[in-house]
Write a protein that holds these residues in place. Sequence first.
Motif, PDB file in Angstrom:
ATOM      1  N   ARG A   1      -0.802  16.260  -3.586  1.00  0.00           N
ATOM      2  CA  ARG A   1      -1.897  15.302  -3.785  1.00  0.00           C
ATOM      3  C   ARG A   1      -1.509  14.209  -4.766  1.00  0.00           C
ATOM      4  O   ARG A   1      -1.861  13.046  -4.579  1.00  0.00           O
ATOM      5  N   ASP A   2      -0.754  14.574  -5.797  1.00  0.00           N
ATOM      6  CA  ASP A   2      -0.334  13.583  -6.782  1.00  0.00           C
ATOM      7  C   ASP A   2       0.577  12.536  -6.153  1.00  0.00           C
ATOM      8  O   ASP A   2       0.474  11.344  -6.450  1.00  0.00           O
ATOM      9  N   ARG A   3       1.485  12.989  -5.278  1.00  0.00           N
ATOM     10  CA  ARG A   3       2.380  12.054  -4.606  1.00  0.00           C
ATOM     11  C   ARG A   3       1.601  11.123  -3.689  1.00  0.00           C
ATOM     12  O   ARG A   3       1.849   9.915  -3.655  1.00  0.00           O
ATOM     13  N   THR A   4       0.641  11.670  -2.955  1.00  0.00           N
ATOM     14  CA  THR A   4      -0.192  10.841  -2.083  1.00  0.00           C
ATOM     15  C   THR A   4      -0.975   9.818  -2.895  1.00  0.00           C
ATOM     16  O   THR A   4      -1.083   8.647  -2.504  1.00  0.00           O
ATOM     17  N   ALA A   5      -1.542  10.261  -4.015  1.00  0.00           N
ATOM     18  CA  ALA A   5      -2.308   9.346  -4.867  1.00  0.00           C
ATOM     19  C   ALA A   5      -1.421   8.225  -5.405  1.00  0.00           C
ATOM     20  O   ALA A   5      -1.852   7.063  -5.506  1.00  0.00           O
ATOM     21  N   HIS A   6      -0.175   8.558  -5.733  1.00  0.00           N
ATOM     22  CA  HIS A   6       0.743   7.543  -6.256  1.00  0.00           C
ATOM     23  C   HIS A   6       1.061   6.498  -5.186  1.00  0.00           C
ATOM     24  O   HIS A   6       1.035   5.281  -5.455  1.00  0.00           O
ATOM     25  N   LEU A   7       1.372   6.946  -3.980  1.00  0.00           N
ATOM     26  CA  LEU A   7       1.672   6.020  -2.897  1.00  0.00           C
ATOM     27  C   LEU A   7       0.457   5.163  -2.541  1.00  0.00           C
ATOM     28  O   LEU A   7       0.587   3.963  -2.255  1.00  0.00           O
ATOM     29  N   PHE A   8      -0.729   5.776  -2.571  1.00  0.00           N
ATOM     30  CA  PHE A   8      -1.960   5.045  -2.291  1.00  0.00           C
ATOM     31  C   PHE A   8      -2.176   3.948  -3.331  1.00  0.00           C
ATOM     32  O   PHE A   8      -2.526   2.806  -2.994  1.00  0.00           O
ATOM     33  N   ALA A   9      -1.966   4.283  -4.598  1.00  0.00           N
ATOM     34  CA  ALA A   9      -2.151   3.298  -5.668  1.00  0.00           C
ATOM     35  C   ALA A   9      -1.180   2.134  -5.519  1.00  0.00           C
ATOM     36  O   ALA A   9      -1.545   0.976  -5.761  1.00  0.00           O
ATOM     37  N   GLN A  10       0.059   2.428  -5.122  1.00  0.00           N
ATOM     38  CA  GLN A  10       1.034   1.359  -4.923  1.00  0.00           C
ATOM     39  C   GLN A  10       0.597   0.403  -3.814  1.00  0.00           C
ATOM     40  O   GLN A  10       0.664  -0.825  -3.960  1.00  0.00           O
ATOM     41  N   LEU A  11       0.165   0.975  -2.694  1.00  0.00           N
ATOM     42  CA  LEU A  11      -0.248   0.146  -1.561  1.00  0.00           C
ATOM     43  C   LEU A  11      -1.455  -0.712  -1.920  1.00  0.00           C
ATOM     44  O   LEU A  11      -1.520  -1.898  -1.590  1.00  0.00           O
ATOM     45  N   ILE A  12      -2.418  -0.100  -2.612  1.00  0.00           N
ATOM     46  CA  ILE A  12      -3.643  -0.826  -2.957  1.00  0.00           C
ATOM     47  C   ILE A  12      -3.368  -1.939  -3.960  1.00  0.00           C
ATOM     48  O   ILE A  12      -3.973  -3.025  -3.895  1.00  0.00           O
ATOM     49  N   SER A  13      -2.448  -1.704  -4.892  1.00  0.00           N
ATOM     50  CA  SER A  13      -2.128  -2.760  -5.868  1.00  0.00           C
ATOM     51  C   SER A  13      -1.553  -3.985  -5.174  1.00  0.00           C
ATOM     52  O   SER A  13      -1.815  -5.125  -5.590  1.00  0.00           O
ATOM     53  N   GLU A  14      -0.769  -3.784  -4.123  1.00  0.00           N
ATOM     54  CA  GLU A  14      -0.251  -4.912  -3.350  1.00  0.00           C
ATOM     55  C   GLU A  14      -1.375  -5.598  -2.573  1.00  0.00           C
ATOM     56  O   GLU A  14      -1.421  -6.820  -2.471  1.00  0.00           O
ATOM     57  N   LEU A  15      -2.295  -4.798  -2.025  1.00  0.00           N
ATOM     58  CA  LEU A  15      -3.377  -5.362  -1.217  1.00  0.00           C
ATOM     59  C   LEU A  15      -4.347  -6.187  -2.048  1.00  0.00           C
ATOM     60  O   LEU A  15      -4.900  -7.193  -1.574  1.00  0.00           O
TER      61      LEU A  15
ATOM     62  N   GLY B   1      -3.851 -14.149  -4.356  1.00  0.00           N
ATOM     63  CA  GLY B   1      -3.060 -15.057  -3.555  1.00  0.00           C
ATOM     64  C   GLY B   1      -2.400 -14.451  -2.335  1.00  0.00           C
ATOM     65  O   GLY B   1      -1.538 -15.099  -1.720  1.00  0.00           O
ATOM     66  N   ILE B   2      -2.766 -13.250  -1.968  1.00  0.00           N
ATOM     67  CA  ILE B   2      -2.145 -12.624  -0.806  1.00  0.00           C
ATOM     68  C   ILE B   2      -2.635 -13.298   0.479  1.00  0.00           C
ATOM     69  O   ILE B   2      -3.820 -13.640   0.605  1.00  0.00           O
ATOM     70  N   GLY B   3      -1.727 -13.508   1.409  1.00  0.00           N
ATOM     71  CA  GLY B   3      -2.075 -14.191   2.640  1.00  0.00           C
ATOM     72  C   GLY B   3      -2.701 -13.274   3.666  1.00  0.00           C
ATOM     73  O   GLY B   3      -2.681 -12.039   3.529  1.00  0.00           O
ATOM     74  N   VAL B   4      -3.241 -13.886   4.725  1.00  0.00           N
ATOM     75  CA  VAL B   4      -3.896 -13.107   5.777  1.00  0.00           C
ATOM     76  C   VAL B   4      -2.899 -12.193   6.472  1.00  0.00           C
ATOM     77  O   VAL B   4      -3.190 -11.026   6.748  1.00  0.00           O
ATOM     78  N   GLU B   5      -1.697 -12.692   6.745  1.00  0.00           N
ATOM     79  CA  GLU B   5      -0.703 -11.881   7.443  1.00  0.00           C
ATOM     80  C   GLU B   5      -0.282 -10.682   6.609  1.00  0.00           C
ATOM     81  O   GLU B   5      -0.171  -9.561   7.113  1.00  0.00           O
TER      82      GLU B   5
END
Length: 601
Positions: A315-329, A333-337
């Motif tokens: 669960r900790d690994r999943t939470a870490h990967l989720f946090a990384q993805l969300i921080s990028e999202l 200034g992030i584009g539509v693509e």
Amino acid sequence: MAQTTTGTGTGPGTGTLLSGRNVKLDSFLKRNTERAVYERIRASEPCVVVSDTVNKVYMHVVLSDERVYLAEYPPRTLTEAVSFRRVRDIELVNDLPEFLSAKDRKRCQHIRILYVLEKPARKKGRDWLSREKGEGLPLVAELSRRLGRRPTTTHPSEGYPAERSLSQLMREELQPVLKPIRSASCPNPETLGLVRVPRPPTQSASLYSWSSSPTSPPSPPSPSEQNPTTLQRSQVPRTIGSTLSRLLRRDRASGGEEEREAELHLYAVSQTSRLYLHLQSSWNSFIIRSTLLLDPLYRQRCSASCDSSAATVGRDRTAHLFAQLISELLQDGIGVESSYLLLQELKTAAHRDVTLRRIFWKSAEVCVFLVQTLEESLHGCQSLSGVHTADQLLLSALIVQTLAVMFRETEVEAARINLLSAKRGALASRMLLALICDPQLRTPDRTSPIDSELQVLLSEYLDSACSLLFELLLLGHETSRCPSADSFLSVGWILRVLQPHPHLLSFVGYQAQQVALVLSDLQESVLAPAQSVLLFQRCRLLLACLQYNNQLAQHLRSHFGEEFRYVVKLSRAEEKLPPQHPISRPTLRLLELVLTLTLRR
């Protein structure tokens, strides 16, 4: 009863899924089940159980997303009672059980699960009712004699004390119902198999059973294996072809043998019990997922979730990967693509990992971001020109699909209901109003031809919006059946929030039109798995409108009554819904209710 389920235990760091319920039971489950089993447990409640092999025994009912288990009170073994792939119906029974005391009788919720028995394996030179060590009917008779009871699938009070309190049921010294393959206290590789008492099929018996497991669905039939009526429809009169089709489907469904049904009765002695809701929700999730898994593309997309090795991801690994993805999202200034690609990654990961779906609801920021993006994408720019663009529709559909995935199998997550009900349902209201849109394409000058590509994209969005609205209505059904001061997200509340929307009537009308279209003579082929699921979801949406909102009910009756009367036929739906789809039978029941209410004057 099916075989006893035990395991090697879960590793360190596993969270407690049943916190606040029963610490002893949760500890037992963590020690004696595989991680993959424990992580899929949704809920548990103590109940009085009546079945073919258990007669009025106070037990723990443990619910996963695929099976119902039973454990003694206190827990010593965990036994599979029924798999959802065998379930025909789950209903509340309005009665007053005579074997309970007057106090417990009034607050009892009686749940009846009707299911199909597993077909016995054929063994040479041996009756299937007997076991290798000669255990079988004599053992059942001896156990019944010692307990002074008669194994039965009904609930008789003959030869049994008429009134007993729950505490008396809990204190009774009962012999173990089933011996485990391996228990925590006394490992034993042998299994005691109590025998089912054969039951004649009831009047509600179906000719269709689910023969496929959700983790290993059958491959689509080859042309030579398909229904000959379908292959030669143009050469066979419709009436004869329909009859032959139903007979062939019926014969394949029964496998040439008469199916035997059994019943599992659960008596939850609590007026606030949520067991029935959890059962219905788990069953809905199961039939949707197992039907979709019949599609090779969907099965490939979810292959990781079907692999037991996926459960080893912490669960900790999943939470870490989720946090990384969300921080990028969420970066400025992030584009539509880029947003589209990251959302696609999030949706795919959520398909494969229920842990990620649970983590999603613990972060209000992510859900708010998705709802706000949907508002801006689908309605913001459109309000200026009155026209959708391909990018808007693609992004909007992906957002709605991602949200719908996050609702799957997260019913028991307290964070979900807390987030959606905060500030009197502010976020839920925004989500509801954002997903409804005009089902008609508009062009800038109102005279130009409609872009066929945009029409396809809009249709895909409307399908996705129906699926998300279906999930929200399931949430509303749970709240409607268990009202409390803090829970107001009922089905009626959802429809009242939507009622002022300028496109609600046309949106609901579009969903009704699609039901009529898919079941009309214009489409000859049987439904694909995704189409069967969408038909089920649309029927649930229409049924909610007919039952909980007078304005919507009147709209459906006045605008679609005649169309449903002459176009939508149950016999035609039986031909369109393949018997190997687990969702087919529940869909037919829903469709019958929709027809009854739509044609009511």
